[in-house]
Design a protein around this motif. Sequence first.
Motif, PDB file in Angstrom:
ATOM      1  N   GLY A 202       0.789  -1.226   0.000  1.00 38.66           N
ATOM      2  CA  GLY A 202       0.000   0.000   0.000  1.00 38.66           C
ATOM      3  C   GLY A 202       0.818   1.270   0.000  1.00 38.66           C
ATOM      4  N   ASP A 203       2.058   1.198   0.538  1.00 41.30           N
ATOM      5  CA  ASP A 203       2.887   2.399   0.587  1.00 41.30           C
ATOM      6  C   ASP A 203       3.868   2.479  -0.582  1.00 41.30           C
ATOM      7  OD1 ASP A 203       4.452   0.277   1.292  1.00 41.30           O
ATOM      8  OD2 ASP A 203       5.344   1.227   3.064  1.00 41.30           O
ATOM      9  N   ALA A 204       3.687   1.614  -1.579  1.00 44.82           N
ATOM     10  CA  ALA A 204       4.561   1.626  -2.752  1.00 44.82           C
ATOM     11  C   ALA A 204       4.293   2.887  -3.581  1.00 44.82           C
ATOM     12  CB  ALA A 204       4.311   0.384  -3.591  1.00 44.82           C
ATOM     13  N   PRO A 205       5.250   3.286  -4.409  1.00 46.10           N
ATOM     14  CA  PRO A 205       5.003   4.423  -5.300  1.00 46.10           C
ATOM     15  C   PRO A 205       3.782   4.151  -6.172  1.00 46.10           C
ATOM     16  CG  PRO A 205       7.322   3.823  -5.330  1.00 46.10           C
ATOM     17  CD  PRO A 205       6.605   2.738  -4.571  1.00 46.10           C
ATOM     18  N   PRO A 206       3.084   5.198  -6.589  1.00 46.90           N
ATOM     19  CA  PRO A 206       1.878   4.990  -7.395  1.00 46.90           C
ATOM     20  C   PRO A 206       2.179   4.446  -8.782  1.00 46.90           C
ATOM     21  CG  PRO A 206       2.409   7.325  -7.251  1.00 46.90           C
ATOM     22  CD  PRO A 206       3.350   6.616  -6.326  1.00 46.90           C
ATOM     23  N   GLU A 207       1.157   3.822  -9.369  1.00 50.45           N
ATOM     24  CA  GLU A 207       1.222   3.454 -10.787  1.00 50.45           C
ATOM     25  C   GLU A 207       1.270   4.759 -11.569  1.00 50.45           C
ATOM     26  OE1 GLU A 207       1.594   0.855 -13.798  1.00 50.45           O
ATOM     27  OE2 GLU A 207       1.059   0.098 -11.809  1.00 50.45           O
ATOM     28  N   PHE A 208       2.144   4.822 -12.562  1.00 52.06           N
ATOM     29  CA  PHE A 208       2.350   6.054 -13.329  1.00 52.06           C
ATOM     30  C   PHE A 208       1.623   5.915 -14.660  1.00 52.06           C
ATOM     31  CE2 PHE A 208       5.952   9.159 -14.738  1.00 52.06           C
ATOM     32  CZ  PHE A 208       5.038  10.190 -14.767  1.00 52.06           C
ATOM     33  N   ALA A 209       0.571   6.687 -14.861  1.00 49.80           N
ATOM     34  CA  ALA A 209      -0.264   6.573 -16.065  1.00 49.80           C
ATOM     35  C   ALA A 209      -0.185   7.862 -16.873  1.00 49.80           C
ATOM     36  CB  ALA A 209      -1.710   6.269 -15.676  1.00 49.80           C
ATOM     37  N   ILE A 222      -6.013   0.530 -15.766  1.00 51.90           N
ATOM     38  CA  ILE A 222      -6.762  -0.659 -15.348  1.00 51.90           C
ATOM     39  C   ILE A 222      -5.965  -1.487 -14.346  1.00 51.90           C
ATOM     40  CG2 ILE A 222      -7.730  -2.839 -16.155  1.00 51.90           C
ATOM     41  CD1 ILE A 222      -8.351  -1.378 -18.817  1.00 51.90           C
ATOM     42  N   ALA A 223      -4.685  -1.706 -14.638  1.00 47.14           N
ATOM     43  CA  ALA A 223      -3.857  -2.515 -13.739  1.00 47.14           C
ATOM     44  C   ALA A 223      -3.722  -1.853 -12.376  1.00 47.14           C
ATOM     45  CB  ALA A 223      -2.482  -2.736 -14.364  1.00 47.14           C
ATOM     46  N   GLY A 224      -3.548  -0.533 -12.370  1.00 46.13           N
ATOM     47  CA  GLY A 224      -3.413   0.167 -11.106  1.00 46.13           C
ATOM     48  C   GLY A 224      -4.658   0.058 -10.249  1.00 46.13           C
ATOM     49  N   LEU A 225      -5.821   0.277 -10.854  1.00 46.85           N
ATOM     50  CA  LEU A 225      -7.077   0.202 -10.105  1.00 46.85           C
ATOM     51  C   LEU A 225      -7.371  -1.222  -9.658  1.00 46.85           C
ATOM     52  CD1 LEU A 225      -9.311   2.581 -12.284  1.00 46.85           C
ATOM     53  CD2 LEU A 225      -8.322   3.079 -10.043  1.00 46.85           C
ATOM     54  N   TYR A 226      -7.139  -2.183 -10.522  1.00 51.20           N
ATOM     55  CA  TYR A 226      -7.418  -3.590 -10.204  1.00 51.20           C
ATOM     56  C   TYR A 226      -6.621  -4.044  -8.975  1.00 51.20           C
ATOM     57  CZ  TYR A 226      -8.254  -8.585 -11.164  1.00 51.20           C
ATOM     58  OH  TYR A 226      -8.626  -9.899 -11.094  1.00 51.20           O
ATOM     59  N   ASN A 227      -5.401  -3.537  -8.854  1.00 51.19           N
ATOM     60  CA  ASN A 227      -4.535  -3.935  -7.745  1.00 51.19           C
ATOM     61  C   ASN A 227      -4.589  -2.963  -6.569  1.00 51.19           C
ATOM     62  OD1 ASN A 227      -3.518  -6.356  -8.805  1.00 51.19           O
ATOM     63  ND2 ASN A 227      -2.005  -5.267 -10.035  1.00 51.19           N
ATOM     64  N   GLY A 228      -5.528  -2.011  -6.606  1.00 43.87           N
ATOM     65  CA  GLY A 228      -5.683  -1.101  -5.491  1.00 43.87           C
ATOM     66  C   GLY A 228      -4.535  -0.131  -5.306  1.00 43.87           C
ATOM     67  N   ARG A 229      -3.781   0.132  -6.386  1.00 44.39           N
ATOM     68  CA  ARG A 229      -2.651   1.063  -6.311  1.00 44.39           C
ATOM     69  C   ARG A 229      -3.125   2.499  -6.436  1.00 44.39           C
ATOM     70  NH1 ARG A 229       2.157  -0.955  -8.498  1.00 44.39           N
ATOM     71  NH2 ARG A 229       3.048   1.114  -8.134  1.00 44.39           N
ATOM     72  N   ARG A 230      -2.401   3.404  -5.821  1.00 41.41           N
ATOM     73  CA  ARG A 230      -2.597   4.809  -6.137  1.00 41.41           C
ATOM     74  C   ARG A 230      -2.083   5.050  -7.561  1.00 41.41           C
ATOM     75  NH1 ARG A 230       0.890   8.086  -2.771  1.00 41.41           N
ATOM     76  NH2 ARG A 230       2.221   6.243  -2.863  1.00 41.41           N
ATOM     77  N   ILE A 231      -2.683   6.024  -8.247  1.00 40.78           N
ATOM     78  CA  ILE A 231      -2.324   6.272  -9.641  1.00 40.78           C
ATOM     79  C   ILE A 231      -1.978   7.749  -9.818  1.00 40.78           C
ATOM     80  CG2 ILE A 231      -3.144   6.292 -12.028  1.00 40.78           C
ATOM     81  CD1 ILE A 231      -5.020   3.977 -11.199  1.00 40.78           C
TER      82      ILE A 231
END
Length: 502
Positions: A202-209, A222-231
């Motif tokens: 959860g504290d990982a850097p966000p997915e960069f889109a 899609i991958a970021g949201l599916y895995n609950g990552r911040r984007i």
Amino acid sequence: MPDNDTVTEGFTERFAAALDGYGERPCIEYDGRWYSGDEVMSYGAQIASVLHSAGVTGDAPVGLIVRNRLQHAAAIAGFLAAGRTVAMIYSFQSPDAIARDIEQLNLAAVIADPEDWTEPVVTGAARVGSAGVAISLSAPTVAGVVGLERCDTARRHAPSEPGVALKILTSGTTGPPKRQSIRFNVLERTVFSVTAGEKASGDAPPEFAYWQFGGIGVCQLIAGLYNGRRIAMLERFTVDGWVDAVRRHRVTRCGVQPAVIRMLLDADVPKEDLASLEFLISASGPLDPETRDEFEQQYGIPIRLAYGATEFAGSLCAWTPELLQQYGESKRNSVGRALPDTELRVVDPETGGERAVGEQGLLEAKVAPIGPDWIRTTDIASIDEDGFVTLHGRADGAINRGGFKVLPEAVRRVLITHPDVRDACVVGVPDARLGQVPFAAIEVSAGTAAPSDGELRELVRQSLPVYNVPVAFAAVEELPRNPALKVSLPAVAALYSGHTGD
């Protein structure tokens, strides 16, 4: 094999649950502000409500004139969570071209920013009886378009397509963009191919889109949201915006187009601004070895090569940490091995027969979630004895010069060895006598004069057979690129000055 409804429900349930899991936590950063999961979901719910009031059924496909903006990301998320098919429409076309796209799609509804609801677009939607929805970050955030408040239910619109999640567009490098249907079950592999199966904490850097959502770039979202990552989301690529996001969020890895690597070098970005990067992944086109070497030497950041395509909704090959440790240096120019759900082979373009290990031919892929058939690409590749794939250019760009085959990438590679040529593009142009001849546009290095045509001809002639020499050259400050940062071949061909022979 599960039916379409089961596959759709499985993905949408998992996606919707992941979206719901954000709650009040930050979900997407856009234009300097974080939006919570609740805000993103609320946006999707508002769009669904307006569509319902407009008489659009829950399973009717809709169109999205897409931009990389918060409201568009929320719309895409809402459609995926609801299992509704959405067809992407590029916003960077002219209003008349967008209107033609809308009429050809013949959808029950179209969603777009207010600025894209121009008179031609409204007229095009009215012709086919589409409902129109305007989405914005300012009030009213979601509203019907005047004159398009309701879908004309007396008309027959495009039918529902069970199992189809997205209709995304190719980048339009070689011609008009084509639409590819991506099924819900294929999105499962999309997530895997983007993340290599890794689930970040959860504290990982966000997915960069920041790649365009109208095409393969939507996979990042899609991958970021599916895995609950911040984007962390950018509307469009700029060196300053990209570097700022990397520095602020301590991004550790990122997929980039080859042009981005060149831009970062030309901007002389301070080394400390990129210090968080463990590696970059170069995709969507060939990366010059010289540019790769220069970047790695200057920043000490490795660049891995990757390979995927719109029709596969993600990557076909990957480098795992284990493979990098064992083969990283010896097979540096490879795009990796096939993913677990993928089989690859190289075939003779004429006979379709499989080529021997190490021989070049057209790459074919069989991807389990897509189907049992081999899908032929237009990429020339070879596969070595250890299963590593190396790309050698594209077959569909080959120029037939009176029976002699000219490979544009081979000519380009020679042209960019000139110290005053920053980049180049070679295309085939019509010729009354030979059918096609090569023409080259060169991007001149900053602060230098353009080389003469004679100098460039001699450079090519020294390295390649004479039929590879372009009949003409055009010097430009910047090669024309599309929003995917790929050089637009039709735009380069339009620079041709009208030469008809040698």
